[in-house]
Scaffold this active site. Structure first.
Site, PDB file in Angstrom:
ATOM      1  N   ALA A 134      -3.714   6.130   4.191  1.00  0.00           N
ATOM      2  CA  ALA A 134      -4.169   4.961   3.186  1.00  0.00           C
ATOM      3  C   ALA A 134      -4.595   3.666   3.883  1.00  0.00           C
ATOM      4  O   ALA A 134      -4.073   2.908   4.511  1.00  0.00           O
ATOM      5  CB  ALA A 134      -2.811   4.775   2.366  1.00  0.00           C
ATOM      6  N   ALA A 135      -6.037   3.674   3.372  1.00  0.00           N
ATOM      7  CA  ALA A 135      -6.833   2.354   3.821  1.00  0.00           C
ATOM      8  C   ALA A 135      -7.962   2.288   3.177  1.00  0.00           C
ATOM      9  O   ALA A 135      -8.470   3.220   2.666  1.00  0.00           O
ATOM     10  CB  ALA A 135      -6.762   2.258   5.494  1.00  0.00           C
ATOM     11  N   TYR A 156     -12.711  -4.765   9.344  1.00  0.00           N
ATOM     12  CA  TYR A 156     -11.967  -3.319   9.089  1.00  0.00           C
ATOM     13  C   TYR A 156     -11.431  -2.796  10.314  1.00  0.00           C
ATOM     14  O   TYR A 156     -10.192  -2.505  10.492  1.00  0.00           O
ATOM     15  CB  TYR A 156     -12.995  -2.346   8.658  1.00  0.00           C
ATOM     16  CG  TYR A 156     -12.847  -0.927   8.954  1.00  0.00           C
ATOM     17  CD1 TYR A 156     -11.798  -0.321   7.859  1.00  0.00           C
ATOM     18  CD2 TYR A 156     -13.318  -0.025   9.892  1.00  0.00           C
ATOM     19  CE1 TYR A 156     -11.326   0.844   8.355  1.00  0.00           C
ATOM     20  CE2 TYR A 156     -12.917   1.122  10.111  1.00  0.00           C
ATOM     21  CZ  TYR A 156     -11.940   1.689   9.348  1.00  0.00           C
ATOM     22  OH  TYR A 156     -11.440   3.121   9.336  1.00  0.00           O
ATOM     23  N   ASP A 216       1.151   3.010  -4.752  1.00  0.00           N
ATOM     24  CA  ASP A 216       0.447   2.109  -3.723  1.00  0.00           C
ATOM     25  C   ASP A 216       1.255   1.419  -2.471  1.00  0.00           C
ATOM     26  O   ASP A 216       2.471   1.088  -2.859  1.00  0.00           O
ATOM     27  CB  ASP A 216      -0.058   0.669  -4.573  1.00  0.00           C
ATOM     28  CG  ASP A 216      -1.165  -0.030  -3.714  1.00  0.00           C
ATOM     29  OD1 ASP A 216      -2.244  -0.012  -4.553  1.00  0.00           O
ATOM     30  OD2 ASP A 216      -0.966  -0.359  -2.777  1.00  0.00           O
ATOM     31  N   LEU A 233      -4.957   6.490  -5.548  1.00  0.00           N
ATOM     32  CA  LEU A 233      -6.277   7.240  -6.177  1.00  0.00           C
ATOM     33  C   LEU A 233      -7.316   6.156  -6.482  1.00  0.00           C
ATOM     34  O   LEU A 233      -8.120   6.591  -7.402  1.00  0.00           O
ATOM     35  CB  LEU A 233      -5.782   8.006  -7.547  1.00  0.00           C
ATOM     36  CG  LEU A 233      -4.740   9.399  -7.395  1.00  0.00           C
ATOM     37  CD1 LEU A 233      -4.365   9.791  -8.813  1.00  0.00           C
ATOM     38  CD2 LEU A 233      -5.404  10.299  -6.482  1.00  0.00           C
TER      39      LEU A 233
END
Ligand code: UFG
Length: 328
Positions: free
Chosen positions: A77-78, A144, A54, A37
């Site tokens: 998730a990133a 990234y 996490d 979150l």
């Protein structure tokens, strides 16, 4: 069909994750969302089981994998903001690479053999030719993109051992929102073109800045392949079905194969919103390739992906509906 399969979705409270989770639920999968979150929104997870945590926390992952025997993982998730990745590369490598390695270790430990990974067109860098095919040189120009390419390489090597079967989906520009109005794009800070244009239309921003009008494109502004988030969600469900049916590891572009310039997107937003949208020409943003367009023949033929919302007007209408009635 594998309708009862149990799927762990990391980052399922984020923008693309939450749209995919909704479609997975509608398709009959049993979904567990795992999200810290930091950038996700609890409200974006409509009906699925939710675990806050996490991917850098090995203990919580181990507990989760011990409690549920997952059939597959879809890993969203990133950290995603390119400019931030240039300022804080270690933060990105820790989260996007080390976090993914933690997750993959748990997959091996708990014998979860199917893995769908969120990759990006950023792995190509500045394209030598468009539309971009999957075999195009991989030469990311920012941290990234490098983190995503690093993970793709790990997945390739693990696939070669037969330990795991993985599909990496290389997203072009995800946009729009599900028409239900319950979920949509919400980044903080927002950096993406369409939400920024719509915030300007709403009067929340003074103007929309066009980052460069001297690119070698028909109107001088950058061209992108905007794909509706529900078509992107569908690509994940198809990738999952494919792996669960015994499909092999692979990599697919996700885009429509057509591009719009920044100016064309602004014009369409004016038409859809019927609002005044002040525009300012500003300097180029570092690291923006002039044109990014997907060659999508591979995903169409191998996964039988058939996009339903290839229409910039629909994309902007659904984004506008969300922007006017956003829940988070
Ligand atoms: N743009 C503007 N003004 C703005 C914001 C964006 O002119 O205020 C332009 C950008 O220069 C770019 C286009 O609008 O030409 C789209 O920009 P976005 O920031 O919406 O998206 P990007 O193409 O930069 O990024 C997307 C994903 C990234 C991914 C990248 C490459 O969001 O995660 O594609 O695949 F890395």
């Amino acid at each position: 069909m594998n309708k009862k399969a149990r799927v762990l979705v990391t980052g399922g409270a984020g923008y693309i994750g939450s749209h995919t989770v909704k479609l997975l639920e509608e398709s009959g999968f049993e979904v567990t969302v795992f999200d810290n979150l930091i950038n996700g929104h609890r409200e974006a997870v409509l009906n699925s089981k939710f675990v806050k945590g996490d991917i850098l926390d090995i203990e919580i992952l181990d507990r989760l994998f011990s409690e549920v025997q997952f059939d597959a993982v879809i890993h969203f998730a990133a950290f995603i903001e390119v400019a931030e990745s240039v300022r804080h590369p270690l933060k990105f490598f820790k989260n996007n690479v080390s976090g993914t390695l933690n997750l993959l270790s748990q997959c091996l430990k708990h014998r979860v053999k199917r893995f769908v990974f969120s990759s990006t067109a950023a792995v190509y860098g500045v394209p030598e030719s468009v539309p971009i095919v999957e075999e195009h040189t991989l030469c990311p120009i920012n941290p990234y993109g490098k983190t995503k390419l690093t993970v793709e390489r790990v997945l390739e090597d693990m696939s070669n051992t037969g330990e795991i079967f993985c599909i990496a989906l290389r997203y072009f520009n995800a946009a729009g929102a599900n028409p239900c109005g319950e979920i949509g794009e919400s980044h903080n800070p927002e950096t993406h073109l369409i939400p920024l244009i719509l915030k300007t239309a709403k009067g929340e921003r003074e103007n929309i800045k066009i980052f460069g009008s001297d690119y070698p494109t028909p109107d001088g502004t950058c061209v992108r392949d905007y794909i509706h988030v529900d078509d992107l969600a569908k690509a994940h469900v198809l990738a999952l079905d494919y792996l669960l049916d015994g499909g092999k590891s692979d990599v697919f572009n996700c885009g429509y194969g057509a591009g719009y310039s920044v100016k064309q997107v602004i014009e369409m937003a004016k038409r859809v919103t019927k609002r005044f949208i002040p525009v300012e020409i500003s300097d180029r943003r570092e690291g923006d390739p002039p044109v990014l367009i997907a060659d999508n023949r591979k995903i169409r033929s191998v996964l039988n992906w058939q996009p339903e919302y290839n229409d910039l007007e629909y994309i902007i209408k659904t984004a506008w509906n969300w922007e006017l009635n956003r829940k988070f």
